[in-house]
Design a protein around this motif. Structure first.
Motif, PDB file in Angstrom:
ATOM      1  N   ASN A 297     -13.241 -25.302  19.463  1.00 16.44           N
ATOM      2  CA  ASN A 297     -12.439 -25.502  20.669  1.00 16.44           C
ATOM      3  C   ASN A 297     -11.284 -24.513  20.689  1.00 16.44           C
ATOM      4  O   ASN A 297     -10.991 -23.846  19.705  1.00 16.44           O
ATOM      5  CB  ASN A 297     -11.887 -26.927  20.699  1.00 16.44           C
ATOM      6  CG  ASN A 297     -12.984 -27.966  20.738  1.00 16.44           C
ATOM      7  OD1 ASN A 297     -14.026 -27.748  21.332  1.00 16.44           O
ATOM      8  ND2 ASN A 297     -12.749 -29.086  20.111  1.00 16.44           N
ATOM      9  N   LEU A 298     -10.623 -24.452  21.805  1.00 17.17           N
ATOM     10  CA  LEU A 298      -9.417 -23.641  21.910  1.00 17.17           C
ATOM     11  C   LEU A 298      -8.366 -24.191  20.963  1.00 17.17           C
ATOM     12  O   LEU A 298      -8.297 -25.406  20.736  1.00 17.17           O
ATOM     13  CB  LEU A 298      -8.891 -23.672  23.337  1.00 17.17           C
ATOM     14  CG  LEU A 298      -9.804 -23.083  24.405  1.00 17.17           C
ATOM     15  CD1 LEU A 298      -9.247 -23.360  25.792  1.00 17.17           C
ATOM     16  CD2 LEU A 298      -9.971 -21.589  24.180  1.00 17.17           C
ATOM     17  N   PRO A 299      -7.509 -23.338  20.394  1.00 11.41           N
ATOM     18  CA  PRO A 299      -6.487 -23.823  19.462  1.00 11.41           C
ATOM     19  C   PRO A 299      -5.618 -24.939  20.049  1.00 11.41           C
ATOM     20  O   PRO A 299      -5.281 -25.890  19.359  1.00 11.41           O
ATOM     21  CB  PRO A 299      -5.663 -22.577  19.146  1.00 11.41           C
ATOM     22  CG  PRO A 299      -6.607 -21.438  19.352  1.00 11.41           C
ATOM     23  CD  PRO A 299      -7.491 -21.870  20.488  1.00 11.41           C
ATOM     24  N   ALA A 300      -5.280 -24.855  21.327  1.00 15.12           N
ATOM     25  CA  ALA A 300      -4.459 -25.900  21.949  1.00 15.12           C
ATOM     26  C   ALA A 300      -5.174 -27.243  21.914  1.00 15.12           C
ATOM     27  O   ALA A 300      -4.555 -28.284  21.625  1.00 15.12           O
ATOM     28  CB  ALA A 300      -4.099 -25.524  23.388  1.00 15.12           C
ATOM     29  N   GLU A 301      -6.476 -27.245  22.185  1.00 13.10           N
ATOM     30  CA  GLU A 301      -7.244 -28.494  22.144  1.00 13.10           C
ATOM     31  C   GLU A 301      -7.301 -29.036  20.718  1.00 13.10           C
ATOM     32  O   GLU A 301      -7.167 -30.250  20.500  1.00 13.10           O
ATOM     33  CB  GLU A 301      -8.657 -28.263  22.668  1.00 13.10           C
ATOM     34  CG  GLU A 301      -8.718 -27.961  24.143  1.00 13.10           C
ATOM     35  CD  GLU A 301     -10.109 -27.554  24.604  1.00 13.10           C
ATOM     36  OE1 GLU A 301     -11.058 -27.539  23.783  1.00 13.10           O
ATOM     37  OE2 GLU A 301     -10.244 -27.228  25.792  1.00 13.10           O
ATOM     38  N   CYS A 302      -7.500 -28.160  19.754  1.00 14.32           N
ATOM     39  CA  CYS A 302      -7.549 -28.584  18.348  1.00 14.32           C
ATOM     40  C   CYS A 302      -6.220 -29.208  17.916  1.00 14.32           C
ATOM     41  O   CYS A 302      -6.207 -30.239  17.233  1.00 14.32           O
ATOM     42  CB  CYS A 302      -7.884 -27.400  17.446  1.00 14.32           C
ATOM     43  SG  CYS A 302      -9.568 -26.786  17.616  1.00 14.32           S
ATOM     44  N   LEU A 303      -5.120 -28.583  18.325  1.00  9.55           N
ATOM     45  CA  LEU A 303      -3.807 -29.098  17.921  1.00  9.55           C
ATOM     46  C   LEU A 303      -3.522 -30.457  18.544  1.00  9.55           C
ATOM     47  O   LEU A 303      -2.996 -31.355  17.875  1.00  9.55           O
ATOM     48  CB  LEU A 303      -2.715 -28.080  18.260  1.00  9.55           C
ATOM     49  CG  LEU A 303      -2.756 -26.812  17.414  1.00  9.55           C
ATOM     50  CD1 LEU A 303      -1.828 -25.745  17.981  1.00  9.55           C
ATOM     51  CD2 LEU A 303      -2.429 -27.103  15.952  1.00  9.55           C
TER      52      LEU A 303
ATOM     53  N   ARG B  99      11.599 -17.851  18.900  1.00  9.31           N
ATOM     54  CA  ARG B  99      11.481 -18.766  20.047  1.00  9.31           C
ATOM     55  C   ARG B  99      10.451 -19.832  19.721  1.00  9.31           C
ATOM     56  O   ARG B  99       9.481 -19.560  19.030  1.00  9.31           O
ATOM     57  CB  ARG B  99      11.033 -18.020  21.314  1.00  9.31           C
ATOM     58  CG  ARG B  99      12.024 -16.978  21.782  1.00  9.31           C
ATOM     59  CD  ARG B  99      11.537 -16.200  22.991  1.00  9.31           C
ATOM     60  NE  ARG B  99      11.148 -17.016  24.123  1.00  9.31           N
ATOM     61  CZ  ARG B  99      11.989 -17.549  25.012  1.00  9.31           C
ATOM     62  NH1 ARG B  99      13.276 -17.380  24.875  1.00  9.31           N
ATOM     63  NH2 ARG B  99      11.553 -18.248  26.031  1.00  9.31           N
ATOM     64  N   GLY B 100      10.676 -21.008  20.253  1.00 12.34           N
ATOM     65  CA  GLY B 100       9.728 -22.078  20.011  1.00 12.34           C
ATOM     66  C   GLY B 100       9.780 -23.123  21.097  1.00 12.34           C
ATOM     67  O   GLY B 100      10.612 -23.060  22.006  1.00 12.34           O
ATOM     68  N   ARG B 101       8.879 -24.084  20.983  1.00 10.55           N
ATOM     69  CA  ARG B 101       8.840 -25.182  21.944  1.00 10.55           C
ATOM     70  C   ARG B 101       8.077 -26.361  21.367  1.00 10.55           C
ATOM     71  O   ARG B 101       7.212 -26.187  20.495  1.00 10.55           O
ATOM     72  CB  ARG B 101       8.216 -24.749  23.255  1.00 10.55           C
ATOM     73  CG  ARG B 101       6.729 -24.473  23.174  1.00 10.55           C
ATOM     74  CD  ARG B 101       6.185 -23.973  24.484  1.00 10.55           C
ATOM     75  NE  ARG B 101       6.009 -25.064  25.413  1.00 10.55           N
ATOM     76  CZ  ARG B 101       4.858 -25.397  25.972  1.00 10.55           C
ATOM     77  NH1 ARG B 101       3.763 -24.719  25.704  1.00 10.55           N
ATOM     78  NH2 ARG B 101       4.775 -26.395  26.803  1.00 10.55           N
ATOM     79  N   ILE B 102       8.430 -27.536  21.839  1.00  9.04           N
ATOM     80  CA  ILE B 102       7.614 -28.713  21.548  1.00  9.04           C
ATOM     81  C   ILE B 102       6.456 -28.639  22.527  1.00  9.04           C
ATOM     82  O   ILE B 102       6.631 -28.810  23.732  1.00  9.04           O
ATOM     83  CB  ILE B 102       8.407 -30.019  21.705  1.00  9.04           C
ATOM     84  CG1 ILE B 102       9.559 -30.060  20.704  1.00  9.04           C
ATOM     85  CG2 ILE B 102       7.470 -31.223  21.522  1.00  9.04           C
ATOM     86  CD1 ILE B 102      10.520 -31.226  20.899  1.00  9.04           C
ATOM     87  N   ALA B 103       5.280 -28.354  22.013  1.00 10.81           N
ATOM     88  CA  ALA B 103       4.123 -28.086  22.863  1.00 10.81           C
ATOM     89  C   ALA B 103       3.107 -29.216  22.888  1.00 10.81           C
ATOM     90  O   ALA B 103       2.356 -29.352  23.858  1.00 10.81           O
ATOM     91  CB  ALA B 103       3.438 -26.796  22.399  1.00 10.81           C
TER      92      ALA B 103
ATOM     93  N   ALA C  88      -3.237 -19.306  15.359  1.00  4.90           N
ATOM     94  CA  ALA C  88      -4.243 -18.930  16.365  1.00  4.90           C
ATOM     95  C   ALA C  88      -3.738 -19.256  17.765  1.00  4.90           C
ATOM     96  O   ALA C  88      -3.929 -18.462  18.705  1.00  4.90           O
ATOM     97  CB  ALA C  88      -5.560 -19.662  16.087  1.00  4.90           C
ATOM     98  N   TYR C  89      -3.084 -20.389  17.929  1.00  2.00           N
ATOM     99  CA  TYR C  89      -2.514 -20.766  19.229  1.00  2.00           C
ATOM    100  C   TYR C  89      -1.494 -19.732  19.677  1.00  2.00           C
ATOM    101  O   TYR C  89      -1.504 -19.282  20.829  1.00  2.00           O
ATOM    102  CB  TYR C  89      -1.893 -22.159  19.121  1.00  2.00           C
ATOM    103  CG  TYR C  89      -1.107 -22.588  20.335  1.00  2.00           C
ATOM    104  CD1 TYR C  89      -1.751 -22.939  21.518  1.00  2.00           C
ATOM    105  CD2 TYR C  89       0.289 -22.648  20.298  1.00  2.00           C
ATOM    106  CE1 TYR C  89      -1.032 -23.326  22.641  1.00  2.00           C
ATOM    107  CE2 TYR C  89       1.007 -23.035  21.413  1.00  2.00           C
ATOM    108  CZ  TYR C  89       0.349 -23.375  22.583  1.00  2.00           C
ATOM    109  OH  TYR C  89       1.066 -23.760  23.686  1.00  2.00           O
ATOM    110  N   MET C  90      -0.608 -19.344  18.778  1.00  2.00           N
ATOM    111  CA  MET C  90       0.410 -18.358  19.135  1.00  2.00           C
ATOM    112  C   MET C  90      -0.225 -17.015  19.516  1.00  2.00           C
ATOM    113  O   MET C  90       0.246 -16.347  20.429  1.00  2.00           O
ATOM    114  CB  MET C  90       1.412 -18.194  17.987  1.00  2.00           C
ATOM    115  CG  MET C  90       2.197 -19.468  17.680  1.00  2.00           C
ATOM    116  SD  MET C  90       3.080 -20.131  19.086  1.00  2.00           S
ATOM    117  CE  MET C  90       4.378 -18.935  19.230  1.00  2.00           C
ATOM    118  N   HIS C  91      -1.294 -16.641  18.831  1.00  3.30           N
ATOM    119  CA  HIS C  91      -1.977 -15.391  19.175  1.00  3.30           C
ATOM    120  C   HIS C  91      -2.639 -15.478  20.557  1.00  3.30           C
ATOM    121  O   HIS C  91      -2.658 -14.499  21.292  1.00  3.30           O
ATOM    122  CB  HIS C  91      -2.992 -15.016  18.102  1.00  3.30           C
ATOM    123  CG  HIS C  91      -2.356 -14.403  16.903  1.00  3.30           C
ATOM    124  ND1 HIS C  91      -2.003 -15.137  15.790  1.00  3.30           N
ATOM    125  CD2 HIS C  91      -1.965 -13.131  16.636  1.00  3.30           C
ATOM    126  CE1 HIS C  91      -1.434 -14.347  14.906  1.00  3.30           C
ATOM    127  NE2 HIS C  91      -1.391 -13.127  15.399  1.00  3.30           N
TER     128      HIS C  91
END
Length: 174
Positions: A15-21, A48-52, A166-169
């Motif tokens: 899955n996409l990294p966002a879905e995995c996280l 820089r960062g965020r609660i994602a 991977a998400y950040m990339h």
């Protein structure tokens, strides 16, 4: 399946990294029996960062997600937990926010920003850089973090790091 094994399978999915996280938080929160578990992701190059990503036991639990923000300005000055994370110090396990000293956390900041009573500030680091913070927490009472909780969380932060990178990339952030 054992909880860390289940997590490893989810994170290894195609899955996409966002879905995995997000799926990972959906496993971690219930396993720990917390009210909320969020993942702060960080671009160490840009500071820089965020609660994602957030998992909440109930919809009445506040959702702290926010947009990207610089994290090298006032935040480390105001938040000793974040300062410890930036310095890649070991994760911090807080059983009762109201009993923690100022060397550990800023009680006023925690109350205003998050409202939790007990938390783990789990630092996800690699190569001397902060990539993320996993924060399981409870709201209504102190929470002793057992040796099993600590072992699980320390295993989680090792497993989740590649998915954060991977998400950040995928965002073109690093």
């Amino acid at each position: 399946m054992l909880p860390l094994n289940e997590l490893a399978v989810v994170l290894a999915a195609k899955n996409l990294p966002a879905e995995c996280l997000q799926c990972a938080l959906d496993i971690i929160g219930p396993h720990l029996g917390v009210d909320r578990c969020f993942l702060y992701v960080r671009d160490p190059v840009q500071g820089r960062g965020r609660i994602a990503f957030v998992w909440r036991k109930r919809t009445t639990v506040p959702d702290p997600r926010h947009d990207w923000q610089d994290d090298t300005g006032d935040l480390p000055q105001e938040d000793p937990l974040f300062r410890a994370a930036l310095a890649t110090q070991p994760s911090v396990y807080v059983e009762d926010v109201t009993q923690a000293g100022p060397e550990v956390l800023n009680q006023d900041f925690e109350r205003r920003t998050f409202g939790h009573r007990a938390l783990v500030h789990a630092h996800i680091t690699a190569g001397g850089q902060l990539w993320g913070i996993l924060q399981p927490c409870v709201f209504d009472a102190p929470r002793p973090w057992t040796p099993a909780d600590r072992e699980y969380i320390e295993g989680v932060i090792l497993l989740i790091l590649p998915s954060i990178q991977a998400y950040m990339h995928t965002l073109g952030k690093v």
